[in-house]
Design a protein around this motif. Sequence first.
Motif, PDB file in Angstrom:
ATOM      1  N   LEU A  44       0.805  -1.214   0.000  1.00  0.00           N
ATOM      2  CA  LEU A  44       0.000   0.000   0.000  1.00  0.00           C
ATOM      3  C   LEU A  44       0.842   1.270   0.000  1.00  0.00           C
ATOM      4  O   LEU A  44       0.482   2.262  -0.616  1.00  0.00           O
ATOM      5  CB  LEU A  44      -0.928   0.020   1.219  1.00  0.00           C
ATOM      6  CG  LEU A  44      -1.862  -1.185   1.368  1.00  0.00           C
ATOM      7  CD1 LEU A  44      -2.673  -1.058   2.644  1.00  0.00           C
ATOM      8  CD2 LEU A  44      -2.754  -1.341   0.152  1.00  0.00           C
ATOM      9  N   ARG A  45       1.976   1.253   0.728  1.00  0.00           N
ATOM     10  CA  ARG A  45       2.819   2.450   0.800  1.00  0.00           C
ATOM     11  C   ARG A  45       4.215   2.056   1.247  1.00  0.00           C
ATOM     12  O   ARG A  45       4.388   1.166   2.063  1.00  0.00           O
ATOM     13  CB  ARG A  45       2.240   3.438   1.810  1.00  0.00           C
ATOM     14  CG  ARG A  45       3.019   4.735   1.931  1.00  0.00           C
ATOM     15  CD  ARG A  45       2.347   5.690   2.913  1.00  0.00           C
ATOM     16  NE  ARG A  45       2.919   7.012   2.862  1.00  0.00           N
ATOM     17  CZ  ARG A  45       3.986   7.391   3.547  1.00  0.00           C
ATOM     18  NH1 ARG A  45       4.596   6.557   4.346  1.00  0.00           N
ATOM     19  NH2 ARG A  45       4.453   8.617   3.445  1.00  0.00           N
ATOM     20  N   VAL A  46       5.220   2.749   0.723  1.00  0.00           N
ATOM     21  CA  VAL A  46       6.607   2.607   1.164  1.00  0.00           C
ATOM     22  C   VAL A  46       7.152   4.008   1.368  1.00  0.00           C
ATOM     23  O   VAL A  46       6.962   4.879   0.519  1.00  0.00           O
ATOM     24  CB  VAL A  46       7.470   1.859   0.116  1.00  0.00           C
ATOM     25  CG1 VAL A  46       8.921   1.849   0.545  1.00  0.00           C
ATOM     26  CG2 VAL A  46       6.972   0.452  -0.096  1.00  0.00           C
ATOM     27  N   SER A  47       7.818   4.235   2.498  1.00  0.00           N
ATOM     28  CA  SER A  47       8.428   5.535   2.768  1.00  0.00           C
ATOM     29  C   SER A  47       9.939   5.411   2.700  1.00  0.00           C
ATOM     30  O   SER A  47      10.544   4.691   3.500  1.00  0.00           O
ATOM     31  CB  SER A  47       8.021   6.050   4.155  1.00  0.00           C
ATOM     32  OG  SER A  47       8.773   7.211   4.474  1.00  0.00           O
ATOM     33  N   ASP A  48      10.551   6.100   1.753  1.00  0.00           N
ATOM     34  CA  ASP A  48      12.011   6.132   1.681  1.00  0.00           C
ATOM     35  C   ASP A  48      12.600   6.858   2.885  1.00  0.00           C
ATOM     36  O   ASP A  48      13.696   6.561   3.320  1.00  0.00           O
ATOM     37  CB  ASP A  48      12.474   6.826   0.403  1.00  0.00           C
ATOM     38  CG  ASP A  48      12.186   6.007  -0.837  1.00  0.00           C
ATOM     39  OD1 ASP A  48      12.112   4.771  -0.726  1.00  0.00           O
ATOM     40  OD2 ASP A  48      12.041   6.601  -1.911  1.00  0.00           O
TER      41      ASP A  48
END
Length: 92
Positions: A44-48
């Motif tokens: 759903l989401r990945v945060s660098d």
Amino acid sequence: MASVELPTPVKITELPETPLTSGHINHNDLPWVEQGGGIEMKLLRVSDDTGHWISMNRFQPGSQLPPHRHSGGVFAFTISGTTSAPTRAARS
């Protein structure tokens, strides 16, 4: 694997000190990706910035996660069924 077209981020504020962007994706439009061993995942989401991943996972009864690492925090919720995680001694 099916291609998913992501929406263009929408600026939710014009304030220069908070240049936030946001987009909405209906999780029903995202594919389940087979991970092997009876495990499927929707990313759903990945945060660098933080290394956090937000995903939905489905586990067939009796499936087990293989050894793996995390790049950030883990927040897990069981919506139905039961799960267990191995306990590990804290490192000093």
